[in-house]
Scaffold this motif. Structure first.
Motif, PDB file in Angstrom:
ATOM      1  N   UNK A   1       0.763  -1.242  -0.100  1.00  0.00           N
ATOM      2  CA  UNK A   1      -0.018   0.164   0.050  1.00  0.00           C
ATOM      3  C   UNK A   1       0.812   1.333  -0.121  1.00  0.00           C
ATOM      4  N   UNK A   2       0.459   2.402  -0.573  1.00  0.00           N
ATOM      5  CA  UNK A   2       1.216   3.602  -0.552  1.00  0.00           C
ATOM      6  C   UNK A   2       0.356   4.441   0.440  1.00  0.00           C
TER       7      UNK A   2
ATOM      8  N   UNK B   1      -4.354   4.946  14.623  1.00  0.00           N
ATOM      9  CA  UNK B   1      -4.426   3.612  14.836  1.00  0.00           C
ATOM     10  C   UNK B   1      -5.247   2.695  13.856  1.00  0.00           C
ATOM     11  N   UNK B   2      -6.441   3.127  13.275  1.00  0.00           N
ATOM     12  CA  UNK B   2      -7.090   2.522  12.158  1.00  0.00           C
ATOM     13  C   UNK B   2      -6.401   2.294  11.146  1.00  0.00           C
TER      14      UNK B   2
ATOM     15  N   UNK C   1      -3.019  -1.654   7.644  1.00  0.00           N
ATOM     16  CA  UNK C   1      -1.823  -2.115   6.448  1.00  0.00           C
ATOM     17  C   UNK C   1      -1.100  -3.645   7.111  1.00  0.00           C
ATOM     18  N   UNK C   2      -1.933  -4.164   7.993  1.00  0.00           N
ATOM     19  CA  UNK C   2      -1.184  -5.287   8.570  1.00  0.00           C
ATOM     20  C   UNK C   2      -2.050  -6.440   8.156  1.00  0.00           C
ATOM     21  N   UNK C   3      -1.662  -7.480   7.360  1.00  0.00           N
ATOM     22  CA  UNK C   3      -2.298  -8.642   6.963  1.00  0.00           C
ATOM     23  C   UNK C   3      -2.127  -9.873   7.784  1.00  0.00           C
ATOM     24  N   UNK C   4      -3.057 -10.888   7.586  1.00  0.00           N
ATOM     25  CA  UNK C   4      -2.823 -11.916   8.343  1.00  0.00           C
ATOM     26  C   UNK C   4      -3.478 -13.408   7.463  1.00  0.00           C
TER      27      UNK C   4
ATOM     28  N   UNK D   1      -6.199 -12.366   4.963  1.00  0.00           N
ATOM     29  CA  UNK D   1      -5.340 -12.175   3.997  1.00  0.00           C
ATOM     30  C   UNK D   1      -5.359 -11.168   3.104  1.00  0.00           C
ATOM     31  N   UNK D   2      -6.180 -10.456   2.889  1.00  0.00           N
ATOM     32  CA  UNK D   2      -6.286  -9.408   2.062  1.00  0.00           C
ATOM     33  C   UNK D   2      -6.052  -8.182   2.753  1.00  0.00           C
ATOM     34  N   UNK D   3      -7.018  -7.146   2.521  1.00  0.00           N
ATOM     35  CA  UNK D   3      -6.929  -5.871   3.470  1.00  0.00           C
ATOM     36  C   UNK D   3      -7.711  -6.206   4.677  1.00  0.00           C
ATOM     37  N   UNK D   4      -6.898  -5.675   5.766  1.00  0.00           N
ATOM     38  CA  UNK D   4      -7.580  -5.608   7.177  1.00  0.00           C
ATOM     39  C   UNK D   4      -8.367  -4.099   7.096  1.00  0.00           C
TER      40      UNK D   4
END
Length: 278
Positions: free
Chosen positions: A76-77, A201-202, A207-210, A238-241
């Motif tokens: 992500x930019x 925070x949001x 930006x953090x995936x899983x 796995x995509x956008x959190x």
């Protein structure tokens, strides 16, 4: 105001025409920077940065520079600011001016929904009380990579790292000018590590995936930014959190963290490459 008490000055952003008036303070506080480097800095870096300053009797006595960068984080930019040139004239120290500048800069970045801000500290102990945490060491790129064009550098970095400063035309121009400004000087053998502070925070959690789909309820404590203080629902995939601040107390909590602890947790999950000086 009670008699005998002096009103505290208010930090103000310098206009484009006023930015050069901060140079005397820069030169006084950072005498290790050569005139050639300071010329470069005030020609290139102040073109699009913000300088937050405190004046006393018409003179700039304390300042903080916010140098903008486009960051790539997990593909992500996002926008971020590199905090540099944090300086206070020696006669005006121990008045809380640095705290005023830092807290104002953090609040303003939070309002702009900038996920995080970062810096290279003269001393980590200065910034730790503001919940800045160490995120990565300075990384010297191989010479062959430095000689690549912007597309080549971006491909190299994206193949190895999850977080780095995006190379674009302005970035490459600045770096070329910086290399000329330090030409002939010996490179510092050991550079301080970078530190960062979450300002949204949001935005940061998005930006953090899983690898697995999960929902976590968080209690975050932030003594400076009220936007970051409270309860959050964090939905990872796995995509956008996605993350959102809650207006209620959830029935259960998965994690209770200070904003600094959250930053450590998030940034430790990234492979990071930073090699920017200013």
């Amino acid at each position: 105001m009670p008699e005998g008490l002096k009103e505290l000055p208010t930090p103000q952003y310098l206009s484009a025409a006023e930015k050069d008036t901060s140079r005397p303070l820069y030169e006084k506080v950072f005498p290790e920077d050569t005139p050639r480097f300071v010329d470069y800095y005030y020609q290139y870096k102040t073109r699009d940065n913000e300088i937050l300053a405190i004046r006393e009797e018409g003179q700039i006595v304390s300042m903080l520079h916010l140098n903008p960068y486009v960051m790539i984080v997990n593909g992500y930019e996002i926008r971020s600011n590199y905090i540099v040139a944090v300086a206070t004239h020696e006669e005006y120290r121990h008045r809380g001016y640095m705290r005023m500048l830092l807290e104002r800069a953090l609040r303003d970045q939070a309002q702009k929904k900038i996920p995080f801000t970062f810096l290279m500290p003269a001393s980590e102990s200065i910034y730790a009380p503001f919940d800045f945490v160490r995120i990565c060491p300075y990384t010297r790129l191989p010479v062959r990579i430095e000689h690549m064009d912007q597309e080549g550098q971006n491909r190299y970095l994206a193949s190895r790292y999850q977080m780095f400063c995006k190379r674009d035309a302005r970035y490459m121009e600045d770096q070329a000018a910086q290399q000329q400004a330090v030409k002939g000087e010996e490179a510092e053998e050991k550079m301080p590590p970078y530190m960062a502070r979450i300002t949204d925070v949001c935005g940061m959690l998005s930006l953090v995936g899983s690898q697995k789909k999960q929902t976590l309820y968080l209690r975050i404590k932030d003594p400076i930014l009220r936007e970051n203080d409270g309860y959050f629902c964090w939905m990872l995939s796995a995509g956008k959190s996605q993350a959102k601040k809650l207006s209620y107390v959830p029935e259960h909590l998965d994690l209770k963290l200070s904003i600094g602890e959250l930053a450590s947790m998030v940034f430790e999950s990234f492979r990071i490459c930073l090699s920017e000086v200013v």
